[in-house]
Design a protein around this motif. Structure first.
Motif, PDB file in Angstrom:
ATOM      1  N   UNK A   1       2.751  10.332  -6.491  1.00  0.00           N
ATOM      2  CA  UNK A   1       3.705  10.882  -7.470  1.00  0.00           C
ATOM      3  C   UNK A   1       3.034  11.145  -8.818  1.00  0.00           C
ATOM      4  N   UNK A   2       2.194  10.165  -9.231  1.00  0.00           N
ATOM      5  CA  UNK A   2       1.508  10.335 -10.512  1.00  0.00           C
ATOM      6  C   UNK A   2       0.540  11.530 -10.451  1.00  0.00           C
ATOM      7  N   UNK A   3      -0.184  11.646  -9.307  1.00  0.00           N
ATOM      8  CA  UNK A   3      -1.111  12.765  -9.157  1.00  0.00           C
ATOM      9  C   UNK A   3      -0.379  14.104  -9.139  1.00  0.00           C
ATOM     10  N   UNK A   4       0.743  14.118  -8.418  1.00  0.00           N
ATOM     11  CA  UNK A   4       1.542  15.356  -8.379  1.00  0.00           C
ATOM     12  C   UNK A   4       2.059  15.700  -9.765  1.00  0.00           C
ATOM     13  N   UNK A   5       2.527  14.660 -10.479  1.00  0.00           N
ATOM     14  CA  UNK A   5       3.023  14.903 -11.833  1.00  0.00           C
ATOM     15  C   UNK A   5       1.903  15.416 -12.742  1.00  0.00           C
ATOM     16  N   UNK A   6       0.700  14.801 -12.595  1.00  0.00           N
ATOM     17  CA  UNK A   6      -0.420  15.258 -13.405  1.00  0.00           C
ATOM     18  C   UNK A   6      -0.800  16.697 -13.060  1.00  0.00           C
ATOM     19  N   UNK A   7      -0.835  17.012 -11.772  1.00  0.00           N
ATOM     20  CA  UNK A   7      -1.123  18.381 -11.369  1.00  0.00           C
ATOM     21  C   UNK A   7      -0.050  19.356 -11.874  1.00  0.00           C
ATOM     22  N   UNK A   8       1.203  18.896 -11.823  1.00  0.00           N
ATOM     23  CA  UNK A   8       2.282  19.758 -12.320  1.00  0.00           C
ATOM     24  C   UNK A   8       2.110  20.018 -13.811  1.00  0.00           C
ATOM     25  N   UNK A   9       1.728  18.920 -14.557  1.00  0.00           N
ATOM     26  CA  UNK A   9       1.511  19.099 -15.983  1.00  0.00           C
ATOM     27  C   UNK A   9       0.336  20.049 -16.241  1.00  0.00           C
ATOM     28  N   UNK A  10      -0.746  19.902 -15.466  1.00  0.00           N
ATOM     29  CA  UNK A  10      -1.890  20.796 -15.627  1.00  0.00           C
ATOM     30  C   UNK A  10      -1.523  22.242 -15.297  1.00  0.00           C
ATOM     31  N   UNK A  11      -0.750  22.396 -14.213  1.00  0.00           N
ATOM     32  CA  UNK A  11      -0.329  23.744 -13.852  1.00  0.00           C
ATOM     33  C   UNK A  11       0.542  24.361 -14.944  1.00  0.00           C
TER      34      UNK A  11
ATOM     35  N   UNK B   1       0.827  -1.210   0.000  1.00  0.00           N
ATOM     36  CA  UNK B   1       0.000   0.000   0.000  1.00  0.00           C
ATOM     37  C   UNK B   1       0.860   1.258   0.000  1.00  0.00           C
ATOM     38  N   UNK B   2       1.871   1.213   0.881  1.00  0.00           N
ATOM     39  CA  UNK B   2       2.738   2.399   0.939  1.00  0.00           C
ATOM     40  C   UNK B   2       3.455   2.633  -0.375  1.00  0.00           C
ATOM     41  N   UNK B   3       3.933   1.553  -1.000  1.00  0.00           N
ATOM     42  CA  UNK B   3       4.625   1.703  -2.277  1.00  0.00           C
ATOM     43  C   UNK B   3       3.659   2.221  -3.350  1.00  0.00           C
ATOM     44  N   UNK B   4       2.465   1.586  -3.426  1.00  0.00           N
ATOM     45  CA  UNK B   4       1.495   2.015  -4.428  1.00  0.00           C
ATOM     46  C   UNK B   4       1.005   3.439  -4.162  1.00  0.00           C
ATOM     47  N   UNK B   5       0.824   3.784  -2.835  1.00  0.00           N
ATOM     48  CA  UNK B   5       0.369   5.139  -2.521  1.00  0.00           C
ATOM     49  C   UNK B   5       1.384   6.175  -2.974  1.00  0.00           C
ATOM     50  N   UNK B   6       2.671   5.875  -2.748  1.00  0.00           N
ATOM     51  CA  UNK B   6       3.699   6.818  -3.208  1.00  0.00           C
ATOM     52  C   UNK B   6       3.656   6.987  -4.729  1.00  0.00           C
ATOM     53  N   UNK B   7       3.433   5.848  -5.422  1.00  0.00           N
ATOM     54  CA  UNK B   7       3.337   5.939  -6.879  1.00  0.00           C
ATOM     55  C   UNK B   7       2.117   6.764  -7.306  1.00  0.00           C
TER      56      UNK B   7
END
Length: 427
Positions: free
Chosen positions: A66-76, A57-63
């Motif tokens: 990270x993916x959500x942050x990357x997507x938000x960064x791309x949107x920003x 869970x911890x590994x998948x949550x980090x992924x």
């Protein structure tokens, strides 16, 4: 000793295991039951599975984070790029508006300057038109605001021998309007529409300027033509005009005028033509060219004729007009009365000095209406037809003399008829 009882928990019954722990004299033992081992194994397995699941869970949550942050960064980044693009577009639009505003101000300034130039030209033409028409020229109206609805056009002023032209504003229908509702041009940008409008207004102003120059040129040509008619008539009558009339001692290279200088040259040419015409008209008005008894019939011509009293050939120094007693006798030109009274065979006579050695005589009158020293103009009544002096009946004896010598008045009357349409009597 009896055997321990076997457990049937895991199939075949087995003896329980005993764990003995000895420490010195202290001995302990534990009996491990099968169910206890099962419970312990299950607990350990649960812990292992839980650890694995938690780790996963911890590994998948980090992924996922990270993916959500990357997507938000791309949107920003996309939003920032879009905002930058819109800001750049806004800057371009603002810059275009500023350029369009400067363009409009520049074009409006040019149109106002050209209108001022047209008004100034009209002011220059005012005194000339006054000279032509013999009355005050219309005062130029204040400069109108630059609109497509205003276009100056020609308004005629007519005078004897010449047609003068002034310029006045009129309706908008003469200038194309490119910005009508529902027209195809509405699809153009505001700057393009304004540019097209300014082009058409410039063309209209250029047309007016060219029309002004053409009108001034036409006026000059008419003035020269009228002056030529008057000069020819005066020469035919034997009246001397300026020796250098129609001739100028000029020369030099041909320099073609351009721009505003064209108008200045044409105005100068018109002014010279009008000055020349004015001088000729003044000369003609002084000369005895008019008919002293309009409508009367000539009963005796100039030169040798049969004397009515003696019946033999005799010299007749003038011409006779048959008219009823009391008919008005008019001065044939402007001048000064040098004789007004009884003069032997002439009877009641008036003599007018017109200058340049020319005089006119009006004889056999029944009444004199002027006095010696009086200044008269063409058409002034100097007396009435009569039969005073050496006369056989009511008539007017009319003479023209040059330096005291009688000349044929018919030549002057013919010249007067020729130039009469071009000369207005002085008031």
């Amino acid at each position: 000793m009896s055997r321990p009882q076997q457990s049937a928990v895991f199939g075949k019954r087995k003896d329980p295991h005993t764990i003995i722990i000895a420490r010195g004299d202290d001995i302990r033992h534990f009996t491990v039951r099968p169910w206890m081992a099962a419970i312990a194994g299950s607990f350990l397995a649960s812990l292992a599975i839980g650890y694995i699941l938690a780790t996963s869970y911890l590994v998948l949550r980090d992924d996922l984070i990270g993916a959500n942050v990357a997507r938000q960064a791309r949107m920003q980044q996309s939003y920032e790029d879009r905002i930058s693009s819109l800001r750049a577009q806004l800057d371009r639009v603002t810059s275009r508006q500023l350029l369009d505003q400067q363009f409009m101000q520049q074009k409006v300034g040019e149109l106002i300057a050209r209108q001022d130039k047209l008004t100034e030209r009209q002011s220059r033409l005012g005194p000339i038109l006054e000279q032509i028409n013999g009355k005050a020229a219309p005062t130029p109206s204040p400069r109108p605001q630059v609109k497509a609805e205003v276009r100056p056009e020609a308004a005629p002023f007519r005078t004897a021998g010449i047609t003068a032209t002034a310029f006045a504003p009129t309706a908008a229908s003469n200038i194309p309007w490119p910005l009508r509702e529902g027209s195809q041009s509405n699809k153009m940008s505001a700057a393009d529409k304004a540019d097209r409008l300014f082009v058409e207004l410039n063309q209209a102003l250029k047309s007016i300027e060219a029309e002004q120059i053409d009108n001034v040129k036409t006026l000059a040509e008419d003035a020269y033509q009228t002056a030529g008619v008057i000069a020819d008539a005066l020469e035919d009558a034997g009246i001397e005009i300026a020796e250098n009339y129609g001739q100028e001692n000029v020369g030099g290279p041909l320099l073609v005028s351009a721009g505003e200088q064209v108008f200045e040259d044409q105005v100068k040419e018109l002014d010279e033509a009008l000055s020349q015409l004015k001088a000729l008209k003044q000369t003609a008005r002084k000369m005895p060219l008019a008919n002293p008894a309009p409508g009367a019939q000539v009963s005796s011509t100039f030169g040798t004729r049969r004397d009515p009293f003696l019946g033999r050939p005799a010299y007749h120094s003038g011409i006779d007009f048959r008219a009823q007693r009391g008919t008005n006798v008019h001065a044939t030109g402007a001048g000064k009365v040098v004789k007004a009274g009884w003069n032997g065979g002439y009877g009641r006579m008036v003599e007018i000095d017109h200058g340049n050695g020319l005089t006119s005589r009006y004889a056999h009158m029944s009444k004199i209406e002027v006095k010696e020293g009086q200044t008269v103009t063409t058409g002034t009544v100097v007396g009435e037809v009569g039969s005073s002096g050496r006369s056989t009946g009511p008539h007017l004896h009319y003479e023209v003399r040059r330096s005291g010598n009688a000349v044929n008045p018919t030549r002057f009357l013919a010249a007067g008829r020729k130039i009469a349409p071009h000369i207005k009597p002085e008031s």
